[in-house]
Write a protein that holds these residues in place. Sequence first.
Motif, short mmCIF file in Angstrom:
data_model
loop_
_atom_site.label_atom_id
_atom_site.label_comp_id
_atom_site.label_asym_id
_atom_site.label_seq_id
_atom_site.Cartn_x
_atom_site.Cartn_y
_atom_site.Cartn_z
N ASP A 146 4.25 5.70 -5.26
CA ASP A 146 4.45 5.71 -6.71
C ASP A 146 3.46 6.64 -7.41
N ASN A 147 2.28 6.78 -6.83
CA ASN A 147 1.25 7.64 -7.42
C ASN A 147 1.17 9.02 -6.78
N GLN A 148 2.17 9.31 -5.96
CA GLN A 148 2.34 10.64 -5.34
C GLN A 148 1.10 11.09 -4.57
N ILE A 149 0.57 10.17 -3.79
CA ILE A 149 -0.57 10.47 -2.91
C ILE A 149 -0.03 10.48 -1.48
N PRO A 150 -0.06 11.63 -0.82
CA PRO A 150 0.53 11.72 0.53
C PRO A 150 -0.16 10.78 1.53
N PHE A 151 0.67 10.11 2.33
CA PHE A 151 0.15 9.17 3.32
C PHE A 151 1.05 9.17 4.54
N GLU A 152 0.54 8.57 5.60
CA GLU A 152 1.31 8.36 6.83
C GLU A 152 1.17 6.91 7.23
N VAL A 153 2.10 6.43 8.04
CA VAL A 153 2.08 5.04 8.51
C VAL A 153 2.34 5.05 10.02
N VAL A 185 -7.43 -10.94 1.88
CA VAL A 185 -6.34 -11.21 2.81
C VAL A 185 -5.02 -10.76 2.19
N ASN A 186 -4.28 -9.95 2.93
CA ASN A 186 -2.98 -9.40 2.53
C ASN A 186 -3.05 -8.50 1.29
N ALA A 187 -4.24 -8.02 0.94
CA ALA A 187 -4.42 -7.22 -0.29
C ALA A 187 -4.22 -5.73 -0.02
N ALA A 188 -3.06 -5.38 0.50
CA ALA A 188 -2.77 -3.99 0.85
C ALA A 188 -2.79 -3.06 -0.36
N GLN A 189 -2.30 -3.53 -1.50
CA GLN A 189 -2.30 -2.68 -2.69
C GLN A 189 -3.74 -2.33 -3.09
N ASN A 190 -4.63 -3.31 -3.05
CA ASN A 190 -6.03 -3.01 -3.37
C ASN A 190 -6.62 -2.00 -2.40
N ALA A 191 -6.21 -2.05 -1.14
CA ALA A 191 -6.69 -1.07 -0.17
C ALA A 191 -6.22 0.33 -0.55
N ALA A 192 -4.98 0.45 -1.00
CA ALA A 192 -4.46 1.75 -1.42
C ALA A 192 -5.21 2.27 -2.65
N ILE A 193 -5.47 1.38 -3.60
CA ILE A 193 -6.20 1.78 -4.81
C ILE A 193 -7.62 2.22 -4.44
N LEU A 194 -8.29 1.45 -3.58
CA LEU A 194 -9.64 1.80 -3.15
C LEU A 194 -9.65 3.15 -2.43
N ALA A 195 -8.67 3.39 -1.57
CA ALA A 195 -8.57 4.67 -0.87
C ALA A 195 -8.42 5.80 -1.89
N ALA A 196 -7.57 5.61 -2.88
CA ALA A 196 -7.38 6.64 -3.91
C ALA A 196 -8.66 6.87 -4.70
N GLU A 197 -9.40 5.80 -5.00
CA GLU A 197 -10.66 5.95 -5.72
C GLU A 197 -11.67 6.75 -4.90
N MET A 198 -11.69 6.54 -3.60
CA MET A 198 -12.58 7.31 -2.72
C MET A 198 -12.20 8.78 -2.74
N ILE A 199 -10.91 9.05 -2.61
CA ILE A 199 -10.43 10.44 -2.62
C ILE A 199 -10.69 11.08 -3.97
N ALA A 252 0.84 -1.20 0.00
CA ALA A 252 0.00 0.00 0.00
C ALA A 252 0.88 1.25 0.00
N CYS A 253 1.90 1.23 0.83
CA CYS A 253 2.82 2.38 0.89
C CYS A 253 3.46 2.63 -0.47
N LYS A 254 3.92 1.57 -1.10
CA LYS A 254 4.58 1.71 -2.40
C LYS A 254 3.61 2.25 -3.45
N TRP A 255 2.38 1.73 -3.50
CA TRP A 255 1.42 2.18 -4.49
C TRP A 255 1.11 3.67 -4.30
N LEU A 256 0.84 4.07 -3.06
CA LEU A 256 0.54 5.48 -2.79
C LEU A 256 1.75 6.36 -3.13
#
Length: 168
Positions: free
Chosen positions: A27-34, A115-129, A21-25
Motif C-alpha cells: 500500500d505504501n509502494q515500498i518494494p519487498f520480497e517474501v 506477537v503477530n504484529a507483522a504490520q508494526n514490523a513493516a512500519i518499523l522497517a520503513a522507518e529504518m529505511i 506486513a505485505c499489505k502495508w508495504l
Amino acid sequence: MKPLVSIIMGSTSDLPVMEKACKWLNDNQIPFEVNALSAHRTPDAVESFAKGAKERGVKVIIAAAGMAAALPGVIAASTPLPVIGVPIKGMLDGLDAMLSIIQMPPGIPVATVGVNAAQNAAILAAEMIALADEEVAKKVEAWKAGLGAKIEKANKDLAEVKYDFKCN
C-alpha cells in the motif's frame, strides 16, 4: 524493481499473519520480497540468503517465527542488516516465540515487535529505511499523519453517540 525489505517466514502457515506486513508495504509502494526459509529444515539456504541479502540491495529483513523461533536470530547472525523478529502465536499464545526472539546473545540483536504484529514490523522497517531515503520518509510521515485523522474522526463519531448520563 529491487526489494528494500525481505520478509522471511519459517513456513507458509505464517502467511496469514505476515500478509499484514505485505499489505502495508504494498500500500505504501515500498518494494519487498517474501520467502519461506526454515532455520531447522533449510539451514544452508537461510545462511546463504542472509549472507547475500545486503548485496542484493535489501535494507531490512523481517523474519517471522513461532515456537522455538530460531529464524530471526539465525538470520541476524549471518548478516549486517537490521532484522526485525515477528513472534507468531502458537503454543503458549506466542510467548515462547517472543522470548526466543528477544533473548539474543550479545552482538546479535534482533528488534522484536509484538506477537503477530507483522504490520508494526513493516512500519518499523520503513522507518529504518527512511533514515536514508527521503521518498520512504515522506510515505511514513504521510501514513502516520493519517493515524491522527482517524482518531479525530473517531472522536467526532463518538460525540454523536448519545447516553442519558454522557457528559461530552
